[in-house]
Motif scaffolding. Sequence first.
Motif, PDB file in Angstrom:
ATOM      1  N   CYS A   6       0.851  -1.189   0.000  1.00 50.56           N
ATOM      2  CA  CYS A   6       0.000   0.000   0.000  1.00 50.56           C
ATOM      3  C   CYS A   6       0.886   1.239   0.000  1.00 50.56           C
ATOM      4  N   LYS A 145       3.720  14.422  -9.535  1.00 52.81           N
ATOM      5  CA  LYS A 145       2.533  13.763 -10.079  1.00 52.81           C
ATOM      6  C   LYS A 145       1.848  14.740 -11.039  1.00 52.81           C
ATOM      7  N   PHE A 151       5.599   6.749  -7.185  1.00 51.07           N
ATOM      8  CA  PHE A 151       5.012   5.449  -6.868  1.00 51.07           C
ATOM      9  C   PHE A 151       5.863   4.296  -7.404  1.00 51.07           C
ATOM     10  N   VAL A 167      -2.544   2.286  -4.406  1.00 50.09           N
ATOM     11  CA  VAL A 167      -2.230   3.673  -4.068  1.00 50.09           C
ATOM     12  C   VAL A 167      -3.441   4.339  -3.414  1.00 50.09           C
ATOM     13  N   GLU A 169      -4.884   8.062  -2.630  1.00 49.53           N
ATOM     14  CA  GLU A 169      -4.663   9.432  -3.094  1.00 49.53           C
ATOM     15  C   GLU A 169      -5.936  10.275  -2.973  1.00 49.53           C
ATOM     16  N   ILE A 175      -4.059  10.187  -8.648  1.00 49.09           N
ATOM     17  CA  ILE A 175      -4.745   9.028  -9.236  1.00 49.09           C
ATOM     18  C   ILE A 175      -4.205   8.756 -10.631  1.00 49.09           C
ATOM     19  N   ALA A 178      -0.917   7.021 -10.319  1.00 48.14           N
ATOM     20  CA  ALA A 178      -1.096   5.601  -9.985  1.00 48.14           C
ATOM     21  C   ALA A 178      -1.464   4.803 -11.226  1.00 48.14           C
ATOM     22  N   ASN A 179      -2.378   5.333 -12.017  1.00 50.30           N
ATOM     23  CA  ASN A 179      -2.797   4.645 -13.240  1.00 50.30           C
ATOM     24  C   ASN A 179      -1.630   4.493 -14.210  1.00 50.30           C
ATOM     25  N   ARG A 184      -3.432  -0.134  -8.958  1.00 47.71           N
ATOM     26  CA  ARG A 184      -4.812   0.167  -8.592  1.00 47.71           C
ATOM     27  C   ARG A 184      -4.814   1.302  -7.576  1.00 47.71           C
ATOM     28  N   SER A 185      -5.960   1.965  -7.416  1.00 47.77           N
ATOM     29  CA  SER A 185      -5.973   3.143  -6.552  1.00 47.77           C
ATOM     30  C   SER A 185      -7.264   3.260  -5.763  1.00 47.77           C
ATOM     31  N   ALA A 197     -10.187   6.730 -10.252  1.00 49.04           N
ATOM     32  CA  ALA A 197      -9.744   5.821  -9.193  1.00 49.04           C
ATOM     33  C   ALA A 197     -10.475   4.490  -9.302  1.00 49.04           C
TER      34      ALA A 197
END
Length: 218
Positions: A6, A145, A151, A167, A169, A175, A178-179, A184-185, A197
Motif C-alpha cells: 500500500c 505527479k 510510486f 495507491v 490518493e 490518481i 497511480a494509473n 490500482r488506486s 480511481a
Amino acid sequence: MEIKACLFDLDGVLVDTAIYHYKAWKQLANSLGFDFTEEQNEQLKGISRMESLDKILAWGKITKSGEEKLNLASQKNECYVAMINQMTPTEVLHGTVDFLTAIKDEGYKIALGSASKNSAIILERTQLTHFFDVIVDGNIVGKSKPDPEVFLKGAELLGVPPSACLVFEDAIAGIEAANRAGMRSVGIGSPEVLTEATIVVKDLSKLSVQHLRQMNEL
C-alpha cells in the motif's frame, strides 16, 4: 495480481496540512503585494513547491528571476515548517491509525509516496513514522505527479511489482500517477472528482483489510 503493498500520499490522505500550505503561501503573496485565495490553493494540490510558486506569481502578475524564485520558495518553506513543527497526533485524519495498524498487522508492505519535502517532520510530529517501510518524497524524486516516478520508486524500494501495489490518493494528479504506474488506486474524497480511481471512499475509516482482499478481483 494480489495486492501486497500500500502506497500512501500524505496531505489529504493521512493528515491535512493544506491549511498550513495555504497560510504560508498567503503570507508570501501578501508580502509581494497581492492576495491568495483558498480557491487558488485548491489548484496547488499534488504539485511541487516550485510549480506552486510559478502559479502564484502568475496570479499576482509578477516576474522573478530563477534565483529570486528559489529565495521565495525557501521563505515559504521556512514559514510552513515552523507551523508543521507544532503539529500533534490529534491532526491525523479519521481512521488513519486504525487502518495503518490493521494492514501492517496483516503483513502488507507500506510506503509513503508524496511530493512533500517535509514528510519526515510531519510523520514524526504526528507519530506515524513507524508504520512505513519506505518513505519516498520530494527529497528522493524530482518529478511531480501525475508523473508516476514517486510510486514506481516506492514499489522498487519495497521490492513489489507495480501491479501488486495499491495507491491511496486524494488528488486527480495522484490518481493519474497511480494509473500510469500500472497500480490500482483508492481515491480519498469525492467520486465525482476522482473518477479515474479504482474505488473512492470518504476517508480511511471506511476501509478494512477485507476491502483490500476484495480489490484483488478488480
